[in-house]
Write an enzyme that holds these catalytic residues in place. Structure first.
Site, mmCIF file in Angstrom:
data_model
loop_
_atom_site.group_PDB
_atom_site.id
_atom_site.type_symbol
_atom_site.label_atom_id
_atom_site.label_comp_id
_atom_site.label_asym_id
_atom_site.label_seq_id
_atom_site.Cartn_x
_atom_site.Cartn_y
_atom_site.Cartn_z
ATOM 1 N N CYS A 71 3.382 33.266 -8.971
ATOM 2 C CA CYS A 71 2.587 32.490 -9.921
ATOM 3 C C CYS A 71 2.269 31.116 -9.346
ATOM 4 C CB CYS A 71 3.321 32.327 -11.243
ATOM 5 S SG CYS A 71 2.331 31.375 -12.420
ATOM 6 N N GLY A 97 0.229 28.545 -16.854
ATOM 7 C CA GLY A 97 1.567 28.032 -16.561
ATOM 8 C C GLY A 97 2.676 28.749 -17.310
ATOM 9 N N LEU A 98 2.497 30.080 -17.440
ATOM 10 C CA LEU A 98 3.577 30.911 -17.991
ATOM 11 C C LEU A 98 4.030 30.499 -19.384
ATOM 12 C CD1 LEU A 98 5.718 31.519 -14.793
ATOM 13 C CD2 LEU A 98 4.164 33.113 -15.907
ATOM 14 N N SER A 127 -0.666 41.535 -15.884
ATOM 15 C CA SER A 127 0.078 40.599 -16.724
ATOM 16 C C SER A 127 -0.731 39.328 -16.988
ATOM 17 C CB SER A 127 1.381 40.242 -16.018
ATOM 18 O OG SER A 127 2.070 39.279 -16.768
ATOM 19 N N ASN A 142 -1.719 38.727 -6.888
ATOM 20 C CA ASN A 142 -1.757 37.710 -7.922
ATOM 21 C C ASN A 142 -2.966 36.801 -7.625
ATOM 22 O OD1 ASN A 142 -1.029 35.857 -10.010
ATOM 23 N ND2 ASN A 142 1.121 36.409 -9.712
#
Ligand SMILES: Cc1cc2nc3c(=O)[nH]c(=O)nc-3n(C[C@H](O)[C@H](O)[C@H](O)COP(=O)(O)OP(=O)(O)OC[C@H]3O[C@@H](n4cnc5c(N)ncnc54)[C@H](O)[C@@H]3O)c2cc1C
Ligand SMILES: Cc1cc2nc3c(=O)[nH]c(=O)nc-3n(C[C@H](O)[C@H](O)[C@H](O)COP(=O)(O)OP(=O)(O)OC[C@H]3O[C@@H](n4cnc5c(N)ncnc54)[C@H](O)[C@@H]3O)c2cc1C
Ligand SMILES: Cc1cc2nc3c(=O)[nH]c(=O)nc-3n(C[C@H](O)[C@H](O)[C@H](O)COP(=O)(O)O)c2cc1C
Ligand SMILES: Cc1cc2nc3c(=O)[nH]c(=O)nc-3n(C[C@H](O)[C@H](O)[C@H](O)COP(=O)(O)O)c2cc1C
Ligand code: FES
Ligand code: FES
Lengths: 257, 303, 303, 257
Positions: free
Chosen positions: C130, C72-73, C21, C192
Site C-alpha cells: 500500500c 490510506g487504509l 481490495s 497494487n
C-alpha cells in the site's frame, strides 16, 4: 513531396454506402495542398475513448475547386466507428497529405487492382491519370455483389472488371483467379494495387514470376505518420523502411515477401 | 512579456520546451508544422556507435491513453549522423541535443566523444534507460552502481553539457539520480518509457514482436510527475521532466513539481504541432496568472 | 458449457473473477448490481489491527485513463470486521477474502491470526504494497528481504491460503515474488497501485492531501500485464492478475500472460456491474473461440 | 433507501437554459425506483477522452408517470460539456438514486436555500413536500437577474425570494445578506440548503448561532458514488463520513466547519 498541413476540416457529407462502409467529404477553408495518388491522411478522432493515436486513411478523392477531400472508410474498430457518427458541420483534425506515390509511370497500359477497402486510393489514382489523358483498366475484388462500392464513379475513369468470391457479379473467385491473370497474354506494363495483405502477396508473387512491374500500397500500423517514430517499418531488401514516408507504395521487387 | 529563458546548469534555453528523443525524428520531419527555432531545443533520435536495424515489425501497440513501442534504437550510427544529419541541423538557431545510446560502456564513450567534436551540439542526453534493447540500455539505468559507472566514463570523454536520462522502472529513482549526479552529470532527464506489454486476445499473440516494449503517453504522467518531484528535491543538478505531456497544463505540472525544462514526446504523434501548442499555452498561462519569469513556476508547487 | 473452475493452490474458485481490495467495499455495497454469489470471490477492504481514520480529504484525483487515490487504509479494525462485517458475509456461497494490512510485522501477524479464526474466510490477501501509509505498507513490498520476513511471520500464524499482494513500484518484481514464494506464500496477486501524483495548475497545490497516491485503472494495464507475465514464468505458485481490467478482453489478456485468476478494481467505479460484465464476457469469448476449459487460456499466449 | 439501479436512459430533451446551464430529460424504459429529495445520479460520460470516472449530478426533478428524471447541469469542464452535446435519442448510462435525503422533517416551516447550480435538488424537494401538503419558502441566490433558472417552476411549489449579487432582481447581496436572515424573528424551524461551499459555511455558522436546525447538501469529489471507495469523505464530529452514502446531506451540527 508537397508541404504537409495540419487542419481542421469541416465535414460536409457523411454517407453510408453499404455494409460497414461510409464516405466522408471534408472541406478545407484554405486551398488544398497538392495531393498525389496513394497518399493518405492521419485523422484525429477526439471523442473515442479507446482511440489514442491518429488513424491513417487513404485519400479517396480530391476536388481542388471545392477544396474537398473524400475518405472511404470501413468500420474496423472504435476509431472508425466514431468517424461513422460524424455529422455535417463537425470538424475533423487531419494531417495530410502523407506518404509517397506510385513511382511507376502512370502513363502506360496500367492495371489498377483493388480489394475490399483497398479500392479507396484507386479512385483518385484513376482520376489523376485521366487528367493526363490516360485511362487505366481497373480490377476490383469483392466478397459479393452487394459489397461493390461506388461502381459508376470508378467506371467513369476506366474499364472496370470485377471478381466476387461468390460469383454474384463479374467473375467468380479472388482477383488472382480472374481471367486477366490467367489468359495467354497479359496486356499491361504495370500493376498498381491496394488491398488485403494475402491478396497483395499473391499478386506480388505472380508479378515477379511474370516479370511485370508491380507496386503495392501497404497498411502497416502507424504512430506518427511522418517518419519520426520508426514504428511502421516494412522489412525490405534495403532493410527497414517506413511505410508512412518511404511508402505506403513499394515495388514488389523491394519486398521480402 | 514573460521571460521564458532557462539556464540548465550552463545550457541556455530560450524556453523550457524540448522534444523527447525518438518522437521527433531529426526535427526536420516536423518542419512543415513547427518553426523549429522557436523551441528551447530538440533531442534527436537515439544514436549508437554502429548502425542498428532495430526490432522486427510490429513495433507499436496502442494502449489506454498511451502506447507501447519496441523500435529498438533503429539508427544509422554516429558517423552517419555526423556526416549526413549534422550539416542539416548545425545552423538552426536552437539547441540540438543528441540522445546517445549503447550496449556497453565503450560504445557510449566513443559515441559521446564523436558527438563532442561537433561544435554546434551543445549537449548530449545519455540514454541509460532504453527498455527495447537486449544488452545495455535499461540495465545500466536500473542500478545506481552501473549508472554511475557509465556516466563517469562518458564524463571523462565528453566535456560539454551531459544530461542523463533515467529509467522509471526502478524502486528508488532518487538513488539512481544521486549516483548519476555524483558521477558528474550536469542534469538528469526523466522519465524514459515504462516496460509494458499487450496481448491480442483474438490471435493470443503479443502485440509487439519483442513481447515487451516501452510505454509512453498521458497514461504515465502521474508516475513521471511523482518521480520528477522526488528527484528535484533530492539532487542539486537541474531536472528535465517528461512523460505524457500533451498540453501546456501538463508541462506546467512538471515545472511546478521541480523540472527546469520539459520534453514533449508521444504528443508529437497526436499533434505534430504539439510543441508550439505547449509553448504558446505556457506563455498564455503565465500572462493569465501574472507570472513574469518562468523561474517562478519551477518547483513552485505549494504544500 | 465452458468449465470456468480454477484451483488456486487449493483455493477453489467457481470462476477466475475476484474483486480488488478497496474497490468493492465489503461486497454488499454492490449487491444491488451484482449477484455476489456468481463471482469467484471478492476481497474486502484493507483491514488493520486497529481502526484507522485514513488520510484527509481530498483523496482522489482523476488521471488519463486512471485515477490516483490516497484513502490510506481507512477501516474500523479487525475486531470490528469480525464482529460486524463477517456475520453478514459468512453465509455467501462464494469466497470472501480479507485484505490484511499493517505498519509492522506484529500487526500483520495478529490481524492475520484473528482473521484465521473465522471459519468461512478461506484466504487472506497480505497487502505489503500500500503506497498510502507512512510506515509499513509499500516499504515491505519493495525489498525482497523484508517482503520475505513479513510473509514468513504471517505464514506461521495463519494456516489457510495466503495470497501476497505485490507492489509494482520495484525494479525487479520477480525477485520479490520469489522471496515471497520462498517464505511460504500460497499465491501472489499483482499489481497494487503505482505511486503517482498530480498538481492542480490553477491553485498550484497537489490534488491529493498526501501529495502522492496510488494510481490504478486502464492506464497501468500494460505494465501490470508485463509484471504478471514475468512473475508467472518465474515462480511455481499461482498468480492472481490485476491492474486496469475493465472488459473481458482485459481479463483474458492477464490469463494469457499467466494469471490463474484476476481481480476487477477501479472498473467497479465505472460500472458497478463490471464484475459480471467481465464474467459474462469471458464465457462468451470461450464459446466463440471454442475454449472448453478456462485452464486452456492460463499462460496461453503464443510466441 | 430504495434499490439502486444501473440503466441506459434515453435522452428525450436537452435544453439550454441560459449561460452555461442546461437541462437533460432522461426517460427510463422500466418504472423508476423510489427517489428521495437530494439524491443524485452517477452519470457515465462515454465520449469525453478527459473524463474517466462517472459524474455525480443531483436529481432535479422526477416524473414517475412519464418515467423521466431531469438533471440541471452547469458546464464545469470536459465531462459536463460533453453532456451538453447530447441529442434526443442518445442513451446515457446512469447509476441512481444515490445518497441519503434530508433527515429533518419536511413538514414544518421549512426554508429551502439554494445558490447557483445548488438550486438543482431543491425543485424535487419542493415537489415532494407538495405531495404531502406542505409548501416551503424558497430563497434562491444568483449572480444576476439573467442567471435565474426556471423561475416559474420553483414558484409553483412555494413562495420564492431572491437575492442577486448585483441587485438586478430581488434583494441585493448574497443569500446571507437577505432580510430573511436579518430581521427580528426568523419564522422557520428548519433550513435545507445546497450551494457553493462558502455560502453553506456562512449559513451553517448563522444556523448554529441562531439555534435553527439546518441541513446542507455537499459536493465532495467521488469515485464510486456507492460507499465502496472511501474517497469522498467529509470530516465530521464522528470522523470521516462518505458524502455519497452518509451524505450528501449533513446536519451542520455534525460538521467541523
Ligand atoms: C496508409 C494506410 C491507408 C489506409 N487507408 C484506409 C482507407 O482508405 N479506408 C479505411 O477504411 N481504412 C484504411 N486504412 C486502415 C485504417 O487505418 C484502420 O482500419 C484503422 O486504423 C482502424 O482503426 P479503428 O480504431 O477503427 O480500429 P482498431 O480497433 O484500432 O483496430 C481494428 C483493426 O485495425 C487494425 N489497425 C489499428 N490501427 C491501425 C493502424 N494505425 N494502421 C493499420 N491498421 C490498424 C488493428 O490491428 C485491428 O485489426 C489505412 C491504413 C494505412 C496504414
Ligand atoms: C452529490 C453531488 C451532486 C451534484 N449535483 C450537480 C448538479 O445537479 N448539477 C451540476 O451541474 N453539478 C452537480 N455537481 C457537480 C458536478 O459533479 C461537477 O461539476 C462535475 O463532476 C464536473 O465534471 P466535469 O468533467 O465537467 O469537470 P472537471 O473538468 O472534472 O472539473 C471541473 C471542476 O469540477 C470539479 N469536480 C470534478 N469532478 C468532480 C466530482 N466528481 N465531484 C465534485 N466536483 C468535481 C473539479 O474540481 C473542477 O473544479 C454535483 C456534485 C456532487 C458531488
Ligand atoms: C516511438 C518512440 C521511440 C523512442 N525512442 C527513444 C530513444 O531513441 N531514446 C530515448 O532516450 N528515448 C526514446 N523514447 C522515449 C521518449 O523519449 C520518452 O522518454 C517517453 O516516450 C516518455 O515521454 P512521452 O510520454 O512524452 O512520450 C522513445 C519513445 C517512443 C514513443
Ligand atoms: C480507492 C482505492 C482503494 C484501494 N484500497 C486498497 C486496499 O485497501 N488494499 C489493497 O491491497 N489495495 C487497495 N487498492 C488497490 C487495488 O486493490 C488494486 O490493486 C489497484 O487499484 C489496481 O487495480 P485496478 O487498476 O483494477 O484498480 C485500492 C485501490 C483504489 C482505487
Ligand atoms: S508511423 Fe512513425 S515513422 Fe511511420
Ligand atoms: S465516492 Fe466512493 S465512497 Fe463515496
Amino acid at each position: 513531396m508537397s508541404k504537409k498541413v495540419i487542419r481542421d476540416l469541416r465535414v460536409i457529407g457523411n454517407e453510408r454506402i453499404g455494409g460497414s462502409f461510409f464516405m466522408l467529404t471534408l472541406q478545407s477553408e484554405d486551398a488544398l495542398p497538392v495531393i498525389m495518388p496513394a497518399q493518405f491522411a492521419e485523422v484525429k478522432i477526439n471523442n473515442s475513448v479507446g482511440t489514442f493515436l491518429r488513424r491513417p486513411i487513404s485519400i479517396h478523392d480530391v476536388d481542388y475547386d471545392k477544396q474537398t477531400i473524400q475518405l472511404l472508410v470501413k468500420i474496423a474498430g472504435d476509431g472508425t466507428a466514431t468517424l461513422a457518427h460524424l455529422r455535417e458541420g463537425d470538424l475533423l483534425n487531419v494531417v495530410f497529405p502523407l506518404g509517397n506515390t506510385f513511382a511507376l509511370p502512370l502513363s502506360g497500359r496500367v492495371l489498377l487492382v483493388g480489394g475490399g477497402v483497398g479500392v479507396a486510393p484507386l479512385l483518385f489514382t484513376a482520376r489523376y491519370m485521366q487528367r493526363f489523358g490516360f485511362r487505366p483498366d481497373i480490377l476490383l475484388g469483392y466478397r459479393s455483389k452487394s459489397n461493390i462500392l461506388r461502381k459508376e464513379v470508378y467506371e467513369k475513369f476506366g474499364n472496370v472488371f470485377y471478381s466476387t468470391d461468390d460469383g454474384s457479379f463479374g467473375e467468380k473467385g479472388t482477383v488472382m483467379q480472374h481471367s486477366i491473370f490467367n489468359s495467354e497474354n497479359f496486356p499491361y506494363t504495370e500493376i498498381l494495387a491496394c488491398g488485403p495483405e494475402p491478396m497483395m502477396r499473391a499478386l506480388a508473387k505472380w508479378a515477379l514470376e511474370h516479370k511485370v512491374e508491380c507496386e503495392v500500397s501497404l497498411e502497416n500500423k502507424m504512430a506518427c505518420g511522418i517518419g519520426a517514430c520508426l514504428c511502421c517499418v516494412q522489412n525490405t531488401k534495403d532493410g527497414h523502411k517506413c511505410v508512412c514516408t518511404e511508402g505506403p507504395v513499394f515495388n514488389v521487387k523491394q519486398l521480402l515477401w | 512579456m514573460v521571460n521564458l529563458n532557462v539556464d540548465i546548469n550552463g545550457l541556455k534555453l530560450k524556453n523550457p520546451v524540448l522534444t523527447a528523443s525518438g518522437t521527433f525524428g531529426f526535427g526536420l520531419e516536423y518542419a512543415d508544422f513547427v518553426d523549429l527555432e522557436r523551441l528551447g531545443g530538440f533531442i534527436v533520435k537515439g544514436t549508437t556507435l554502429n548502425p542498428r536495424e532495430g526490432n522486427p515489425y510490429p513495433r507499436m501497440a496502442e494502449t489506454a491513453s498511451g502506447m507501447l513501442n519496441a523500435v529498438g534504437l533503429q539508427n544509422k550510427g554516429v558517423d552517419y549522423f555526423c556526416k549526413e544529419n549534422y550539416p542539416q541541423l548545425k545552423d538552426l538557431k536552437t539547441n540540438v541535443l543528441v540522445n546517445v545510446s549503447g550496449s556497453c560502456i565503450e560504445d557510449y564513450v566513443e559515441t559521446a566523444r564523436r558527438i563532442g567534436e561537433l561544435p554546434n551540439i551543445p549537449a548530449i542526453e545519455l540514454n541509460i534507460s532504453c527498455p527495447n534493447v537486449k544488452e545495455g540500455g535499461m540495465a545500466f539505468g536500473t542500478d545506481p552502481k552501473s549508472a554511475g559507472e557509465v556516466v563517469a566514463a562518458v564524463r571523462k570523454a565528453y566535456g560539454k553539457h551531459l544530461m542523463v536520462k533515467l529509467s522509471p522502472n526502478v524502486t528508488n529513482i532518487v538513488s539512481i539520480a544521486k549516483a548519476v549526479e555524483d558521477a558528474g552529470a550536469d542534469s538528469v532527464s526523466l522519465v524514459n518509457t515504462f516496460l509494458g506489454m499487450a496481448i491480442d486476445v483474438r490471435t493470443r499473440r503479443p502485440k509487439l514482436s519483442t513481447i515487451t516494449g516501452g510505454m509512453s503517453g498521458p497514461a504515465i504522467k502521474p508516475i513521471a510527475v511523482r518521480m520528477v518531484w522526488q528527484v528535484a528535491h533530492n539532487v542539486k543538478i537541474p531536472v528535465c521532466g517528461l512523460g505524457g505531456i500533451v498540453t501546456a497544463e501538463d508541462a506546467i505540472e512538471f515545472l511546478l513539481a521541480g523540472a527546469s525544462c520539459i520534453q514533449v514526446g508521444t504528443a508529437n504523434f497526436l499533434y505534430p504541432d504539439a510543441t508550439v501548442r505547449v509553448l504558446d499555452g505556457i506563455e498564455l498561462y503565465c500572462e493569465k496568472y501574472g507570472v513574469k519569469d518562468i523561474s517562478e513556476l519551477i518547483g513552485g508547487m505549494k504544500q
